[in-house]
Scaffold this motif. Structure first.
Motif: not given
Length: 271
Positions: A11-24
């Motif tokens: 999600d490019r507009i989420s405040a969650e860092p990309y690495y956390l999103q990828l890890a999830e």
């Protein structure tokens, strides 16, 4: 391994860092069996291209997954899917979810505060706290994730003085530990009465826990009291039993208005 064209794209507009999103995303694929334990993951370059992120993001995601036990990295061979030794979340008599899992087992726990305000307590909660029906108190509702996966929804009910203490802490912002805040404020748990009940997900709870109506859940009810046998906290927790293993440890007899020759220390309840 699915990539950026899937419904689980970064999600490019989420405040969650990309690495956390990828890890999830990777964690979910391993936990559901889409990627089997022991399988070799794509290289850093391949993951970066698949998910349209930088190699630095991939490295940080793999580092986090390795710490959690979801990935094993072997020099000159690459990264391999793994499974943590245990996936449970222990509910201790004198410790909370946060303290036990973060301090004791290095799990990643995140909290979303849904409600934190002074309000009229539900009748059953007021009764558990030895307060009159219709009494005002403090209500704290939170959604908790364990290692990135929605784990439980909790509602804490507190008397006014205890609620005032909590309202001045960082707990309503989702940053602090309720148990630590209460302990530092002089409310130390001397004992607790807890029950576990098998229930099915309905309405708001099902939506929050991201499960269909009718899905099996565990419901934990608890009342904690101090050394003077005065109850100061009551809570109800709806637990995803596919994510959480619950262990209950309780102590001291429950505070009652009448004498009880054989106080109940703990019990399991089925519908």
């Amino acid at each position: 391994m699915s990539g950026s064209n899937s419904a689980q794209a970064i999600d490019r507009i989420s405040a969650e860092p990309y690495y956390l999103q990828l890890a999830e995303r990777i964690r979910d694929q391993i936990s559901t069996g889409a990627v089997a334990a022991g399988d070799r993951l794509p290289s850093e370059g391949e993951l970066a291209a698949t998910w349209n992120v930088s190699r630095a993001t991939v490295r940080e995601a793999l580092r986090l997954l390795e710490e959690e036990g979801w990935v094993a990295r072997i020099a000159r061979r690459g990264a391999f899917a793994s499974m943590p030794p245990r996936r449970g979340w222990l509910l201790q008599g004198r410790e909370g979810f946060f303290e036990n899992e973060v301090a004791g087992h290095q799990r990643r726990v995140t909290t979303q505060v849904l409600r934190a305000e002074k309000a009229t307590l539900p009748t059953h909660s007021a009764e558990e706290l030895h307060m009159a029906p219709g009494s005002d108190g403090y209500i704290l509702e939170r959604l908790r994730k364990l290692d990135g996966k929605v784990a439980l929804f909790s509602a804490n009910y507190l008397p006014p003085l205890v609620g005032e203490l909590v309202s001045r802490s960082d707990v309503p912002a989702g940053e602090g530990s309720l148990n630590n805040t209460l302990s530092k404020g002089g409310y130390t748990v001397a004992g607790a009465s807890r029950t576990v009940e098998a229930v099915t997900a309905r309405g708001k709870v099902a939506d929050l826990l991201q499960v269909p109506d009718g899905a099996p859940l565990l419901k934990v009810r608890s009342t904690s009291w101090d050394t003077h046998l005065v109850p100061f906290e009551h809570h109800e927790v709806w637990v995803r039993s596919d994510v959480v293993h619950v262990e209950i440890q309780v102590g001291a007899p429950a505070p009652t208005r009448t004498a009880s020759p054989s106080p109940e220390i703990g019990r399991l309840v089925s519908p």
